[in-house]
Scaffold this active site. Structure first.
Site, PDB file in Angstrom:
ATOM      1  N   ASN A 179       0.849  -1.195   0.000  1.00 49.75           N
ATOM      2  CA  ASN A 179       0.000   0.000   0.000  1.00 49.75           C
ATOM      3  C   ASN A 179       0.876   1.233   0.000  1.00 49.75           C
ATOM      4  O   ASN A 179       1.993   1.182   0.500  1.00 49.75           O
ATOM      5  CB  ASN A 179      -0.833   0.036   1.280  1.00 49.75           C
ATOM      6  CG  ASN A 179      -2.042  -0.867   1.216  1.00 49.75           C
ATOM      7  OD1 ASN A 179      -2.414  -1.349   0.152  1.00 49.75           O
ATOM      8  ND2 ASN A 179      -2.648  -1.085   2.353  1.00 49.75           N
TER       9      ASN A 179
ATOM     10  N   ASP B 278      -4.839  -5.412   2.492  1.00 52.80           N
ATOM     11  CA  ASP B 278      -6.064  -6.150   2.801  1.00 52.80           C
ATOM     12  C   ASP B 278      -6.041  -7.575   2.250  1.00 52.80           C
ATOM     13  O   ASP B 278      -6.809  -8.424   2.684  1.00 52.80           O
ATOM     14  CB  ASP B 278      -7.278  -5.401   2.220  1.00 52.80           C
ATOM     15  CG  ASP B 278      -7.605  -4.165   3.045  1.00 52.80           C
ATOM     16  OD1 ASP B 278      -7.487  -4.244   4.280  1.00 52.80           O
ATOM     17  OD2 ASP B 278      -7.965  -3.121   2.451  1.00 52.80           O
TER      18      ASP B 278
ATOM     19  N   LYS C 231      10.721 -18.137  -8.214  1.00 45.65           N
ATOM     20  CA  LYS C 231      10.220 -16.993  -8.971  1.00 45.65           C
ATOM     21  C   LYS C 231       9.226 -17.467 -10.045  1.00 45.65           C
ATOM     22  O   LYS C 231       9.487 -18.478 -10.715  1.00 45.65           O
ATOM     23  CB  LYS C 231      11.416 -16.289  -9.629  1.00 45.65           C
ATOM     24  CG  LYS C 231      11.051 -15.036 -10.352  1.00 45.65           C
ATOM     25  CD  LYS C 231      12.275 -14.387 -10.962  1.00 45.65           C
ATOM     26  CE  LYS C 231      11.852 -13.450 -12.053  1.00 45.65           C
ATOM     27  NZ  LYS C 231      12.975 -12.964 -12.842  1.00 45.65           N
TER      28      LYS C 231
ATOM     29  N   PHE D   1      -7.403   4.263  11.822  1.00 45.16           N
ATOM     30  CA  PHE D   1      -7.268   5.266  10.769  1.00 45.16           C
ATOM     31  C   PHE D   1      -8.154   4.870   9.604  1.00 45.16           C
ATOM     32  O   PHE D   1      -8.373   3.688   9.362  1.00 45.16           O
ATOM     33  CB  PHE D   1      -5.803   5.368  10.295  1.00 45.16           C
ATOM     34  CG  PHE D   1      -5.004   6.350  11.104  1.00 45.16           C
ATOM     35  CD1 PHE D   1      -4.761   6.118  12.450  1.00 45.16           C
ATOM     36  CD2 PHE D   1      -4.501   7.518  10.523  1.00 45.16           C
ATOM     37  CE1 PHE D   1      -4.034   7.018  13.210  1.00 45.16           C
ATOM     38  CE2 PHE D   1      -3.777   8.427  11.272  1.00 45.16           C
ATOM     39  CZ  PHE D   1      -3.546   8.179  12.613  1.00 45.16           C
TER      40      PHE D   1
ATOM     41  N   LYS E  47     -16.607   2.681  10.417  1.00 44.40           N
ATOM     42  CA  LYS E  47     -15.452   1.902  10.898  1.00 44.40           C
ATOM     43  C   LYS E  47     -15.365   1.942  12.425  1.00 44.40           C
ATOM     44  O   LYS E  47     -15.050   0.938  13.069  1.00 44.40           O
ATOM     45  CB  LYS E  47     -14.149   2.474  10.306  1.00 44.40           C
ATOM     46  CG  LYS E  47     -13.585   1.597   9.201  1.00 44.40           C
ATOM     47  CD  LYS E  47     -12.484   2.242   8.413  1.00 44.40           C
ATOM     48  CE  LYS E  47     -12.691   1.883   6.942  1.00 44.40           C
ATOM     49  NZ  LYS E  47     -11.807   2.565   6.034  1.00 44.40           N
TER      50      LYS E  47
ATOM     51  N   LYS F  87     -15.557  -1.683  14.095  1.00 41.76           N
ATOM     52  CA  LYS F  87     -14.296  -2.193  14.654  1.00 41.76           C
ATOM     53  C   LYS F  87     -14.128  -1.847  16.136  1.00 41.76           C
ATOM     54  O   LYS F  87     -13.065  -2.051  16.694  1.00 41.76           O
ATOM     55  CB  LYS F  87     -13.122  -1.678  13.820  1.00 41.76           C
ATOM     56  CG  LYS F  87     -13.207  -2.090  12.340  1.00 41.76           C
ATOM     57  CD  LYS F  87     -11.899  -1.947  11.618  1.00 41.76           C
ATOM     58  CE  LYS F  87     -12.060  -2.180  10.126  1.00 41.76           C
ATOM     59  NZ  LYS F  87     -10.791  -2.194   9.411  1.00 41.76           N
TER      60      LYS F  87
HETATM   61  N1  CTP Z   1      -6.359  -2.376   9.318  1.00 45.72           N
HETATM   62  C1  CTP Z   1      -5.882  -3.468  10.039  1.00 45.72           C
HETATM   63  N2  CTP Z   1      -5.729  -4.676   9.444  1.00 45.72           N
HETATM   64  C2  CTP Z   1      -6.033  -4.853   8.137  1.00 45.72           C
HETATM   65  C3  CTP Z   1      -6.527  -3.741   7.395  1.00 45.72           C
HETATM   66  C4  CTP Z   1      -6.675  -2.530   8.015  1.00 45.72           C
HETATM   67  O1  CTP Z   1      -5.607  -3.335  11.221  1.00 45.72           O
HETATM   68  N3  CTP Z   1      -5.865  -6.044   7.574  1.00 45.72           N
HETATM   69  C5  CTP Z   1      -6.547  -1.095  10.010  1.00 45.72           C
HETATM   70  C6  CTP Z   1      -5.644   0.030   9.555  1.00 45.72           C
HETATM   71  O2  CTP Z   1      -4.435   0.066  10.293  1.00 45.72           O
HETATM   72  C7  CTP Z   1      -6.499   1.247   9.835  1.00 45.72           C
HETATM   73  C8  CTP Z   1      -7.920   0.753   9.660  1.00 45.72           C
HETATM   74  O3  CTP Z   1      -7.831  -0.668   9.739  1.00 45.72           O
HETATM   75  O4  CTP Z   1      -6.372   1.677  11.174  1.00 45.72           O
HETATM   76  C9  CTP Z   1      -8.607   1.175   8.404  1.00 45.72           C
HETATM   77  O5  CTP Z   1      -8.120   0.537   7.308  1.00 45.72           O
HETATM   78  P1  CTP Z   1      -8.896   0.525   5.908  1.00 45.72           P
HETATM   79  O6  CTP Z   1      -8.051  -0.244   4.981  1.00 45.72           O
HETATM   80  O7  CTP Z   1      -9.256   1.909   5.535  1.00 45.72           O
HETATM   81  O8  CTP Z   1     -10.230  -0.199   6.273  1.00 45.72           O
HETATM   82  P2  CTP Z   1     -10.931  -1.443   5.637  1.00 45.72           P
HETATM   83  O9  CTP Z   1     -11.451  -2.257   6.741  1.00 45.72           O
HETATM   84  O10 CTP Z   1     -10.017  -2.107   4.706  1.00 45.72           O
HETATM   85  O11 CTP Z   1     -12.183  -0.825   4.914  1.00 45.72           O
HETATM   86  P3  CTP Z   1     -12.395  -0.306   3.393  1.00 45.72           P
HETATM   87  O12 CTP Z   1     -11.476  -1.070   2.500  1.00 45.72           O
HETATM   88  O13 CTP Z   1     -13.825  -0.587   3.174  1.00 45.72           O
HETATM   89  O14 CTP Z   1     -12.102   1.161   3.442  1.00 45.72           O
END
Ligand code: CTP
Length: 400
Positions: A213, A282, A292, A326, A340, A344
């Site tokens: 990311n 994600d 590879k 975040f 969120k 969460k």
């Molecule tokens: N986060 C986490 N573990 C993951 C993905 C995200 O702990 N596998 C945490 C990030 O550190 C951040 C928060 O989740 O604090 C928000 O992440 P985001 O990617 O925006 O949220 P998602 O749940 O992926 O939602 P969306 O993709 O619908 O925005």
């Protein structure tokens, strides 16, 4: 005894405004010791500052008098460094900023800077192109990372005829920054253990490729530095980033989302505040090939599995810990962040509009909304260190 400010004046058209700054500082009760560079003397006479401040103005590293004179002036920069509680440089020219960044010390002001261990406030003023030059950008970044306060130059018509950023900020603004720099940071996180995640994760596709990311880690590192300054024990679980570690913080380096999850869960029990600023991938490839993957001429389809949601897991196990997530969004920022917060089980979600130019991702500045159960606090665009401070101001209130 009043606090003493060492005021370094660089050689620029704006040097005359340093006289207003000296006056503003004295009105706030500070005693002001002015140090002028040789170039500054071309713009303003030392007598102006001497008359204003009631102190001899320092202009040279080496006095031109006899041996005794030379010896006393050769160590005077150490005395000034020891006797001053803050060093403010206004106007800071591109040359001075470069010298400070690289530790060059060939005149009184630059030697004082190196010998000085207190807070430093830098108010740049220069031509727009000089301000925007990659060399100046890099030097300013270095000073910021060192913890110095940069009072951003204002925009407008410049003496050179250009219009843009480069004007010396208003003396009142600089004086306010000096006052803030002198305020001792409240030790309001004493006794807390703050667990912060920062940076991206990298999910390998094979031994040479990965998905990740966009994230520089700057926000999380600024949070770690701020929590440390407020007296907390800080554990920083960091994905791969290219920035330096804040002093006095326990850093745990991880690469993948699974490693980050493990590092966080291992330390959950000992933590009282958890701030999840990391940009966790994600999805990942659950089975990474040992070798590879060779290129073919046909379409490649990747099967990816979701990674564990660390924030959600923390939410389930949080007990009476504070949990801060975040949300990087490109639309409906506050609505999505509030969702969120609920889903969460967070106490605060820091919502960040990443579609905006100049903030988020790799930028040094950010503009966020702190979404909490009882309302929202918008935080205007500011350096990430200032945003981090505001975030902890609100976290401290949630503690009570
Ligand atoms: N986060 C986490 N573990 C993951 C993905 C995200 O702990 N596998 C945490 C990030 O550190 C951040 C928060 O989740 O604090 C928000 O992440 P985001 O990617 O925006 O949220 P998602 O749940 O992926 O939602 P969306 O993709 O619908 O925005």
């Amino acid at each position: 005894m009043s606090d003493r400010v060492a005021l370094g004046v660089g050689g620029g058209i704006a040097a005359y405004k340093a006289a207003e700054l000296a006056r503003a500082l004295m009105e706030r009760g500070y005693s002001v010791q002015v140090i002028m560079t040789r170039a500054a003397e071309e713009f303003v006479r030392p007598l102006t500052f001497a008359a204003l401040t009631g102190h001899k103005v320092i202009t040279n590293l080496f006095a031109t008098g006899g041996a005794e004179d030379t010896l006393s002036s050769a160590i005077e920069h150490i005395r000034v460094a020891q006797d001053s509680q803050v060093l403010v440089v206004a106007p800071a020219t591109a040359d001075l900023i470069a010298k400070f960044a690289h530790g060059l010390a060939d005149d009184f002001l630059s030697t004082t800077y190196l010998a000085f261990t207190g807070p430093v406030v830098v108010a740049p003023a220069m031509n727009t192109n000089m301000w925007n030059h990659p060399a100046t950008r890099a030097n300013v970044r270095t000073l910021r990372e060192r913890g110095h306060v940069i009072v951003e130059p204002g925009s407008g018509p410049l003496a050179c005829g250009m219009v843009g950023p480069g004007r010396l900020p208003e003396p009142e603004l600089i004086a306010a920054a000096v006052m803030r720099a002198l305020e001792p940071v409240k030790q309001d996180l004493n006794g807390e253990t703050v667990l912060i995640t920062a940076g991206p994760t990298q999910e390998p596709l094979d031994p040479v490729r990965y998905i990740t990311n966009r994230s520089s880690g700057k926000m999380g590192y600024a949070l770690a530095a701020d929590a440390k300054a407020r007296g907390a024990r800080v554990i920083l679980v960091s994905g791969p980033v290219a920035i330096s570690e804040p002093a006095g913080v326990e850093v745990v380096r991880v690469r993948t989302a699974l490693e980050m999850r493990q590092a966080v869960m291992d330390r959950l029990d000992e933590s009282t505040i958890i701030v999840k600023s990391a940009a966790v991938a994600d999805y990942h490839r659950a089975e990474v090939p040992q070798q590879k993957v060779k290129k073919t001429s046909t379409r490649l389809t990747l099967d990816l599995d979701p990674t564990p949601d660390i924030l959600a897991e923390c939410g389930r196990r949080k007990g009476n810990r504070l949990l801060i997530g975040f949300a990087a969004e490109t639309e409906n920022v506050v609505d999505y962040a509030r969702r969120k917060l609920e889903v969460k089980n967070c106490d605060m979600v820091v919502a960040n509009n990443v579609a905006q130019a100049g903030t988020g991702f790799d930028a040094n500045e950010n503009e966020v909304t702190l979404v909490m159960r009882n309302g929202e606090v918008p935080v205007a665009r500011a350096p990430k260190s200032a945003i981090a401070h505001r975030i902890f101001d609100e976290i401290v209130k949630l503690k009570k």
